[in-house]
Design a protein around this motif. Structure first.
Motif, PDB file in Angstrom:
ATOM      1  N   ASP A  99       0.286 -14.359   2.982  1.00 15.29           N
ATOM      2  CA  ASP A  99      -0.683 -14.518   4.071  1.00 15.29           C
ATOM      3  C   ASP A  99      -2.103 -14.105   3.668  1.00 15.29           C
ATOM      4  OD1 ASP A  99      -1.301 -15.357   6.648  1.00 15.29           O
ATOM      5  OD2 ASP A  99      -1.009 -13.347   7.487  1.00 15.29           O
ATOM      6  N   GLY A 100      -2.521 -14.533   2.470  1.00 14.25           N
ATOM      7  CA  GLY A 100      -3.880 -14.260   2.022  1.00 14.25           C
ATOM      8  C   GLY A 100      -4.127 -12.875   1.450  1.00 14.25           C
ATOM      9  N   LEU A 101      -3.061 -12.110   1.257  1.00 15.63           N
ATOM     10  CA  LEU A 101      -3.183 -10.769   0.672  1.00 15.63           C
ATOM     11  C   LEU A 101      -2.304 -10.661  -0.568  1.00 15.63           C
ATOM     12  CD1 LEU A 101      -3.021  -8.516   3.863  1.00 15.63           C
ATOM     13  CD2 LEU A 101      -5.053  -9.106   2.523  1.00 15.63           C
ATOM     14  N   ALA A 102      -2.884 -10.149  -1.649  1.00 15.49           N
ATOM     15  CA  ALA A 102      -2.128  -9.907  -2.878  1.00 15.49           C
ATOM     16  C   ALA A 102      -1.883  -8.413  -3.015  1.00 15.49           C
ATOM     17  CB  ALA A 102      -2.900 -10.412  -4.088  1.00 15.49           C
ATOM     18  N   THR A 103      -0.670  -8.060  -3.374  1.00 12.45           N
ATOM     19  CA  THR A 103      -0.325  -6.671  -3.669  1.00 12.45           C
ATOM     20  C   THR A 103      -0.324  -6.523  -5.182  1.00 12.45           C
ATOM     21  OG1 THR A 103       1.045  -6.557  -1.696  1.00 12.45           O
ATOM     22  CG2 THR A 103       1.405  -4.853  -3.371  1.00 12.45           C
ATOM     23  N   ILE A 104      -1.025  -5.491  -5.653  1.00 10.59           N
ATOM     24  CA  ILE A 104      -1.192  -5.299  -7.095  1.00 10.59           C
ATOM     25  C   ILE A 104      -0.681  -3.926  -7.491  1.00 10.59           C
ATOM     26  CG2 ILE A 104      -2.861  -5.231  -8.982  1.00 10.59           C
ATOM     27  CD1 ILE A 104      -4.631  -6.993  -7.099  1.00 10.59           C
ATOM     28  N   THR A 122      -4.124  -3.585  -2.278  1.00 12.88           N
ATOM     29  CA  THR A 122      -3.990  -4.841  -1.558  1.00 12.88           C
ATOM     30  C   THR A 122      -5.370  -5.468  -1.518  1.00 12.88           C
ATOM     31  OG1 THR A 122      -2.264  -3.863  -0.170  1.00 12.88           O
ATOM     32  CG2 THR A 122      -3.245  -5.919   0.601  1.00 12.88           C
ATOM     33  N   VAL A 123      -5.452  -6.725  -1.925  1.00 14.03           N
ATOM     34  CA  VAL A 123      -6.737  -7.426  -1.934  1.00 14.03           C
ATOM     35  C   VAL A 123      -6.604  -8.772  -1.245  1.00 14.03           C
ATOM     36  CG1 VAL A 123      -7.538  -6.300  -4.040  1.00 14.03           C
ATOM     37  CG2 VAL A 123      -6.348  -8.468  -4.196  1.00 14.03           C
ATOM     38  N   ALA A 124      -7.678  -9.174  -0.584  1.00 13.23           N
ATOM     39  CA  ALA A 124      -7.708 -10.487   0.049  1.00 13.23           C
ATOM     40  C   ALA A 124      -7.928 -11.550  -1.019  1.00 13.23           C
ATOM     41  CB  ALA A 124      -8.829 -10.527   1.075  1.00 13.23           C
TER      42      ALA A 124
END
Length: 129
Positions: A99-104, A122-124
């Motif tokens: 949903d437009g968020l990446a977990t790193i 978490t980055v957009a």
């Protein structure tokens, strides 16, 4: 941006000058980071880097790849010290995109394999990232 994507930032070896400059910039003048006599008095061989310096390098990894405005969360856990002359490498690995968020998943490691910091962010991201 896809699950499994990786990123890396290599940092020059930590020098005494780096520690002194970071102490001034951060306001953290704890002598264990800049005074070898204090470090030896604490049972250490030498001074070591501020944990927040490694955290700042890891934040640079994120801002270099995504920009500050896209960072939604950033958390770390300090795991080991970074000795003077240590050379940190910051890494990130995307563990999920939803949903437009990446977990790193984040880490800072030294040349000898010691992990000094772990964390996550978490980055957009846009669909085309």
């Amino acid at each position: 941006m896809r699950t499994g994507d990786t990123m890396e930032l290599s940092v020059p070896p930590i020098t005494r000058t780096t520690l002194a400059l970071f102490a001034g910039a951060s306001g953290d003048h704890n002598p264990i980071h800049i005074d070898i006599d204090v470090a030896r008095g604490a049972g250490l061989d030498d001074v070591f880097a501020h944990g927040m310096l490694s955290m700042a390098y890891l934040a640079r990894l994120l801002t270099d790849h995504f920009g500050q405005e896209r960072i939604r969360t950033y958390r770390v856990r300090f795991a080991a010290i970074t000795p003077v002359h240590g050379q940190p490498t910051c890494t990130g690995r995307v563990t999920g995109v939803d949903d437009g968020l990446a977990t790193i998943e984040l880490a800072v490691t030294l040349a000898d394999g010691t992990t000094t910091l772990t964390g996550d962010a978490t980055v957009a991201v846009d669909r085309q990232d």
